[in-house]
Motif scaffolding. Structure first.
Motif, PDB file in Angstrom:
ATOM      1  N   SER A  17     -12.482-103.838  19.619  1.00 28.15           N
ATOM      2  CA  SER A  17     -13.261-102.992  20.525  1.00 28.15           C
ATOM      3  C   SER A  17     -14.628-102.661  19.936  1.00 28.15           C
ATOM      4  CB  SER A  17     -12.497-101.707  20.844  1.00 28.15           C
ATOM      5  OG  SER A  17     -12.184-100.993  19.650  1.00 28.15           O
ATOM      6  N   ASN A  18     -14.702-102.554  18.601  1.00 25.68           N
ATOM      7  CA  ASN A  18     -15.993-102.304  17.952  1.00 25.68           C
ATOM      8  C   ASN A  18     -16.936-103.490  18.124  1.00 25.68           C
ATOM      9  OD1 ASN A  18     -13.828-100.881  15.724  1.00 25.68           O
ATOM     10  ND2 ASN A  18     -15.474 -99.609  16.539  1.00 25.68           N
ATOM     11  N   LEU A  19     -16.379-104.703  18.077  1.00 25.91           N
ATOM     12  CA  LEU A  19     -17.195-105.899  18.269  1.00 25.91           C
ATOM     13  C   LEU A  19     -17.676-105.992  19.712  1.00 25.91           C
ATOM     14  CD1 LEU A  19     -15.253-108.613  16.214  1.00 25.91           C
ATOM     15  CD2 LEU A  19     -16.878-106.869  15.445  1.00 25.91           C
ATOM     16  N   ILE A  20     -16.817-105.632  20.652  1.00 26.85           N
ATOM     17  CA  ILE A  20     -17.185-105.651  22.073  1.00 26.85           C
ATOM     18  C   ILE A  20     -18.348-104.703  22.324  1.00 26.85           C
ATOM     19  CG2 ILE A  20     -16.383-105.082  24.405  1.00 26.85           C
ATOM     20  CD1 ILE A  20     -13.551-105.892  23.452  1.00 26.85           C
ATOM     21  N   LYS A  21     -18.252-103.515  21.788  1.00 22.39           N
ATOM     22  CA  LYS A  21     -19.290-102.502  22.000  1.00 22.39           C
ATOM     23  C   LYS A  21     -20.606-102.905  21.344  1.00 22.39           C
ATOM     24  CE  LYS A  21     -20.204 -97.562  21.361  1.00 22.39           C
ATOM     25  NZ  LYS A  21     -19.664 -96.263  20.857  1.00 22.39           N
ATOM     26  N   ALA A  22     -20.524-103.475  20.142  1.00 24.77           N
ATOM     27  CA  ALA A  22     -21.738-103.800  19.395  1.00 24.77           C
ATOM     28  C   ALA A  22     -22.453-105.026  19.937  1.00 24.77           C
ATOM     29  CB  ALA A  22     -21.393-104.011  17.925  1.00 24.77           C
ATOM     30  N   THR A  23     -21.703-106.005  20.426  1.00 23.42           N
ATOM     31  CA  THR A  23     -22.326-107.267  20.847  1.00 23.42           C
ATOM     32  C   THR A  23     -22.522-107.376  22.357  1.00 23.42           C
ATOM     33  OG1 THR A  23     -20.171-108.379  21.037  1.00 23.42           O
ATOM     34  CG2 THR A  23     -21.273-108.440  18.875  1.00 23.42           C
ATOM     35  N   SER A  26     -17.560-109.997  26.222  1.00 24.89           N
ATOM     36  CA  SER A  26     -16.355-109.588  26.939  1.00 24.89           C
ATOM     37  C   SER A  26     -15.166-109.530  25.986  1.00 24.89           C
ATOM     38  CB  SER A  26     -16.058-110.563  28.072  1.00 24.89           C
ATOM     39  OG  SER A  26     -15.691-111.832  27.545  1.00 24.89           O
ATOM     40  N   ARG A  27     -14.114-108.874  26.441  1.00 24.67           N
ATOM     41  CA  ARG A  27     -12.908-108.784  25.629  1.00 24.67           C
ATOM     42  C   ARG A  27     -12.327-110.171  25.346  1.00 24.67           C
ATOM     43  NH1 ARG A  27      -9.691-104.650  24.399  1.00 24.67           N
ATOM     44  NH2 ARG A  27     -10.837-103.305  25.866  1.00 24.67           N
ATOM     45  N   GLY A  28     -12.336-111.026  26.353  1.00 21.66           N
ATOM     46  CA  GLY A  28     -11.801-112.369  26.175  1.00 21.66           C
ATOM     47  C   GLY A  28     -12.601-113.187  25.174  1.00 21.66           C
ATOM     48  N   VAL A  30     -14.470-112.023  22.645  1.00 20.34           N
ATOM     49  CA  VAL A  30     -14.226-111.516  21.295  1.00 20.34           C
ATOM     50  C   VAL A  30     -12.857-111.954  20.802  1.00 20.34           C
ATOM     51  CG1 VAL A  30     -13.862-109.416  19.939  1.00 20.34           C
ATOM     52  CG2 VAL A  30     -15.790-109.563  21.524  1.00 20.34           C
ATOM     53  N   SER A  31     -11.883-111.975  21.691  1.00 19.49           N
ATOM     54  CA  SER A  31     -10.545-112.429  21.319  1.00 19.49           C
ATOM     55  C   SER A  31     -10.577-113.875  20.834  1.00 19.49           C
ATOM     56  CB  SER A  31      -9.598-112.287  22.509  1.00 19.49           C
ATOM     57  OG  SER A  31      -8.305-112.772  22.185  1.00 19.49           O
ATOM     58  N   GLN A  32     -11.407-114.704  21.481  1.00 22.85           N
ATOM     59  CA  GLN A  32     -11.553-116.097  21.066  1.00 22.85           C
ATOM     60  C   GLN A  32     -12.164-116.178  19.666  1.00 22.85           C
ATOM     61  OE1 GLN A  32     -10.889-119.204  22.666  1.00 22.85           O
ATOM     62  NE2 GLN A  32      -9.595-117.945  23.999  1.00 22.85           N
ATOM     63  N   TRP A  33     -13.150-115.302  19.375  1.00 18.64           N
ATOM     64  CA  TRP A  33     -13.765-115.298  18.039  1.00 18.64           C
ATOM     65  C   TRP A  33     -12.744-114.950  16.972  1.00 18.64           C
ATOM     66  CZ3 TRP A  33     -18.395-111.556  19.371  1.00 18.64           C
ATOM     67  CH2 TRP A  33     -19.256-112.193  20.273  1.00 18.64           C
ATOM     68  N   GLU A  39     -16.347-120.179  18.515  1.00 19.12           N
ATOM     69  CA  GLU A  39     -17.218-119.457  17.605  1.00 19.12           C
ATOM     70  C   GLU A  39     -18.330-118.764  18.394  1.00 19.12           C
ATOM     71  OE1 GLU A  39     -18.663-121.952  14.511  1.00 19.12           O
ATOM     72  OE2 GLU A  39     -16.711-122.079  13.502  1.00 19.12           O
ATOM     73  N   PRO A  40     -18.866-117.666  17.884  1.00 19.65           N
ATOM     74  CA  PRO A  40     -19.930-116.948  18.585  1.00 19.65           C
ATOM     75  C   PRO A  40     -21.160-117.828  18.757  1.00 19.65           C
ATOM     76  CG  PRO A  40     -19.040-115.637  16.784  1.00 19.65           C
ATOM     77  CD  PRO A  40     -18.492-117.005  16.619  1.00 19.65           C
ATOM     78  N   SER A  41     -21.779-117.745  19.903  1.00 19.67           N
ATOM     79  CA  SER A  41     -23.025-118.472  20.134  1.00 19.67           C
ATOM     80  C   SER A  41     -24.171-117.724  19.477  1.00 19.67           C
ATOM     81  CB  SER A  41     -23.281-118.612  21.640  1.00 19.67           C
ATOM     82  OG  SER A  41     -23.486-117.322  22.225  1.00 19.67           O
ATOM     83  N   ALA A  42     -25.328-118.382  19.437  1.00 17.69           N
ATOM     84  CA  ALA A  42     -26.509-117.767  18.828  1.00 17.69           C
ATOM     85  C   ALA A  42     -26.877-116.450  19.508  1.00 17.69           C
ATOM     86  CB  ALA A  42     -27.682-118.739  18.892  1.00 17.69           C
ATOM     87  N   LYS A  43     -26.515-116.319  20.763  1.00 10.92           N
ATOM     88  CA  LYS A  43     -26.811-115.098  21.522  1.00 10.92           C
ATOM     89  C   LYS A  43     -26.177-113.869  20.893  1.00 10.92           C
ATOM     90  CE  LYS A  43     -25.805-113.063  26.056  1.00 10.92           C
ATOM     91  NZ  LYS A  43     -25.206-113.311  27.400  1.00 10.92           N
TER      92      LYS A  43
END
Length: 212
Positions: A17-23, A26-28, A30-33, A39-43
């Protein structure tokens, strides 16, 4: 990368949830990360590195952990300047507020949230130095920030003026039924019994001191 993300989540006691709020992802996503699906995109990479406290290079390449910041953080803002008084001036603070502030030669900046009538006072002697491991200690030379607008209740450290004295003293206020005492923190000193003739000038709210 998911292993490194999970490593930092655990080290910092963070949740997804901290990653969702900071970046803003979506929840889905972040779950994939976290689970290694994508992997996270450059965005998202910069914001993700920030919340995990590491560099983007470490996040993408691994190796030794490269933290993006140290273990210190900016302190609170200075809230106001308060006059540094002598023990005699503190005992006559009410009179000084009414127009004798020209006597004040030194002012102390403090982060404490205090009233406009607050002042500071330097601790002298060792009567308020408690033994190691005994909790709060006010060593000789330290400064206390005092607020006259706070109610003096039992257990608070106060600045008081004893009846017939022009000087003030710093002690812990203790109320035991009908009895009241000014209690030194140093057990080598005796408590001072007081009555309603003792004037409580203010309550100590902050301790300021230089490290050795």
């Amino acid at each position: 990368m998911s292993d490194r993300i999970c490593q930092r989540l655990k080290a910092l006691n963070l949740r997804s949830s901290n990653l969702i709020k900071a970046t803003g992802a979506s929840r889905g996503t972040v779950s994939q990360w976290v689970n290694g699906g994508t992997e996270p995109s450059a965005k998202y990479l910069s914001k993700l590195a920030d919340v995990l406290g590491v560099t983007e290079r470490w996040l993408t390449e691994g190796g030794l952990v490269e933290e993006s910041s140290g273990n210190s953080h900016p302190g609170p803002d200075i809230r106001r300047r308060v006059p540094l008084l002598s023990s005699v001036q503190a005992g006559n603070w009410k009179e000084m507020v009414e127009g004798n502030l020209d006597e004040v030669t030194e002012w102390i900046e403090t982060t404490a949230k205090v009233s406009p009538y607050a002042f500071s006072l330097r601790v002298t002697g060792d009567s308020m130095s408690s033994p190691p491991g005994s909790g709060v200690s006010l060593p000789d030379g330290s400064l206390v920030i005092v607020d006259p607008d706070i109610e003096p209740v039992s257990g608070k450290i106060v600045v008081a003026r004893l009846n017939g004295s022009s000087e003030s003293t710093i002690k812990k206020l203790v109320v035991d039924g009908p009895n009241m005492y000014l209690m030194p923190l140093n057990p080598a000193y005796r408590p001072i019994p007081i009555d309603t003739s003792c004037e409580i000038v203010g309550v100590c709210v902050r301790l300021e001191m230089n490290l050795p």
